[in-house]
Scaffold this active site. Structure first.
Site, PDB file in Angstrom:
ATOM      1  N   ASP A 116       0.834  -1.246  -0.002  1.00  0.00           N
ATOM      2  CA  ASP A 116       0.075   0.030  -0.130  1.00  0.00           C
ATOM      3  C   ASP A 116       0.910   1.463  -0.006  1.00  0.00           C
ATOM      4  O   ASP A 116       1.854   1.197   0.908  1.00  0.00           O
ATOM      5  CB  ASP A 116      -0.760   0.098   1.438  1.00  0.00           C
ATOM      6  CG  ASP A 116      -2.261  -1.192   1.258  1.00  0.00           C
ATOM      7  OD1 ASP A 116      -2.109  -1.623   0.095  1.00  0.00           O
ATOM      8  OD2 ASP A 116      -2.685  -1.322   2.265  1.00  0.00           O
ATOM      9  N   ASP A 137     -14.210  -5.966  -4.999  1.00  0.00           N
ATOM     10  CA  ASP A 137     -14.263  -6.245  -3.494  1.00  0.00           C
ATOM     11  C   ASP A 137     -15.649  -6.668  -3.053  1.00  0.00           C
ATOM     12  O   ASP A 137     -16.629  -5.833  -3.552  1.00  0.00           O
ATOM     13  CB  ASP A 137     -14.020  -4.618  -2.752  1.00  0.00           C
ATOM     14  CG  ASP A 137     -12.605  -4.194  -2.962  1.00  0.00           C
ATOM     15  OD1 ASP A 137     -11.826  -5.039  -3.445  1.00  0.00           O
ATOM     16  OD2 ASP A 137     -12.286  -2.912  -2.775  1.00  0.00           O
TER      17      ASP A 137
END
Lengths: 254, 208
Positions: A11, A130
């Protein structure tokens, strides 16, 4: 034999790795490029950068990340996070990335998948899904998991395949961050419905979880962050474990 | 200088960066004169076979590449390797450089296409381009068309791989080398191939 892939996910925000990474051997563990080069050396099969930079400088910082990575990392890498149009895809691929991962923008404008695949080839268009179980079905969420779409993840997966996506990066929101293992039910539903590679994401806490996703779940690759970043396991240990259990992996001598 | 030929098919930057990382002088070029001047030539590429042939011709690079194939160390990568053959099912109307005999066909059957990922390659003979590598190594592939391995007819085969069926992953004939996989994306083992190519170009490989 084609092997199953292990993919560390980094990330990144403003060109820095967001979640803490604990490798004492690295000079600057906050530098995404140095960390990616470390994982290349350690035997990772690919790298995924999830760039969550929000500023107006975003495109510039992502391009910079790609350029620097391409100088030091010689395994495929993917950029995801905030890709909104065909120009974003073009700029990122030109800067050296091998694939882009599209999420919300693909839901808002399905033609983006098709345009991306037609222009640059399916192999570089990853669609990230997702999904969260809503008691009835696995529902697709966008905007970093904030916006439910009412769409069924299984039918969305089939649709992105028909639109030309080369791979699906499937994250279970129910399992993400729990270390309880990948959602094998969700994974099986998706891998049983499409004929493109599926990367499992969300929930890895130990090596057995990787094994389950790649066998019972039918995944082609596993994405993991914390189990590698915190040095709980090395990539080499993960591959040795999987290989001993009969999963084909690219073994690396280090 | 090693010329990496840009003919508008795919991202060539990673090939250039890999050579730079290895300390080898390589440059992305798009002019005939630059190909002629180069000591070695790399033909990379991702995409459609027919489009590639058309692009090379419309940019006036066909003859320079053909000349390079006859006289200089030459490395074809992925589509750049396929172009060294006669043709591909992908674009039946187009003819490649025909340096090697054979036509590429689409992967078929109960497998995922394109063939993407790390697969093992078995090298079936020794070559300066694979110096320092083991007889079997993993490399990164991204392709939909392949050349089936028919041993009796393919003396140029350097390495084979398997994805439902045996196919040719690496070829060699004197100064010309071709790889279906991406050495520039295959970690250390892939870099070794590019390093070996650099040694062949700059002429300091023992016994070659």
């Amino acid at each position: 034999m084609l092997t199953k892939r292990i993919i560390p996910c980094l990330d990144v925000k403003d060109n820095r790795v967001v979640k803490g990474v604990e490798f004492l051997s690295l000079r600057d563990a906050g530098d995404p490029v140095e960390l990616a080069a470390f994982y290349d050396e350690a035997g990772a099969d690919e790298i995924v950068f999830l760039d969550i930079t929000a500023s107006f400088q975003k495109r510039k910082t992502v391009v910079e990340l790609c350029r620097r990575t391409a100088e030091k990392v010689f395994i495929p890498f993917t950029i995801g996070g905030g890709i909104s149009d065909i120009e974003d895809i073009k700029v990122i691929l030109r800067a050296g990335a091998d694939k882009v991962s599209i999420n919300s923008a693909a839901v808002r404008d399905k033609s983006l998948i098709k345009k991306g695949a037609m222009t640059f080839g399916s192999q570089c268009i990853v669609v990230a899904i997702d999904a969260k179980f809503n008691g009835d079905f696995y529902e697709v969420y966008i905007d970093g998991g904030n916006t439910p779409t009412g769409m069924d993840a299984v039918s969305w997966a089939k649709e992105v395949e028909s639109l030309g996506a080369g791979e699906i990066l499937l994250t279970s929101m129910d399992r993400d961050g729990t270390k309880r293992g990948y959602d094998l039910e969700l994974l099986s539903l998706i891998t049983g419905s499409v004929n493109i590679p599926v990367i499992a994401s969300g929930g890895a806490g130990c090596l057995e979880h990787l094994y389950e996703a790649l066998t019972f779940g039918g995944a082609d690759a596993v994405l993991a962050a914390s189990i590698f970043h915190y040095g709980i396991y090395t990539i080499k240990e993960a591959k040795k474990y999987l290989s001993e259990k009969g999963v084909p992996v690219r073994l690396v001598e280090i | 200088m090693i010329a990496i030929v840009d003919y508008g098919m795919g991202n060539l930057m990673s090939v250039e960066k890999a050579f730079t990382y290895l300390g080898l002088n390589a440059k992305i070029v798009s002019k005939e004169s630059e190909i002629k001047r180069a000591k070695g030539v790399v033909l990379p590429g991702v995409g459609n076979f027919g489009q590639a042939v058309a692009n090379i011709k419309s940019r006036g690079l066909w003859q320079a590449i053909k000349d390079a194939l006859a006289e200089k160390p030459f490395l074809g990568i992925c589509l750049g390797m396929q172009l060294l053959f006669e043709g591909s099912e992908e674009s039946p109307e187009s003819t490649g450089f025909s340096m090697f005999p054979g036509r590429f066909t689409l992967f078929k059957g109960d497998i995922k296409v394109p063939h993407i990922g790390w697969n093992s390659v078995r090298f079936i003979k020794n070559s300066p381009i694979t110096s320092g590598l083991d007889g079997e190594e993993f490399f990164y592939f991204v392709h939909s068309y392949k050349l089936p391995f028919l041993s009796a007819y393919t003396p140029f085969t350097l390495g084979v791989s398997e994805y439902q069926e045996m196919f040719i992953a690496a070829v060699e004939s004197d100064n010309v080398f071709g790889f279906q996989f991406h050495p520039e994306k295959s970690g250390k083992k892939g870099l070794k191939i590019l390093e070996n190519f650099g040694r062949i170009v700059y002429g300091n490989i023992c016994g070659y």
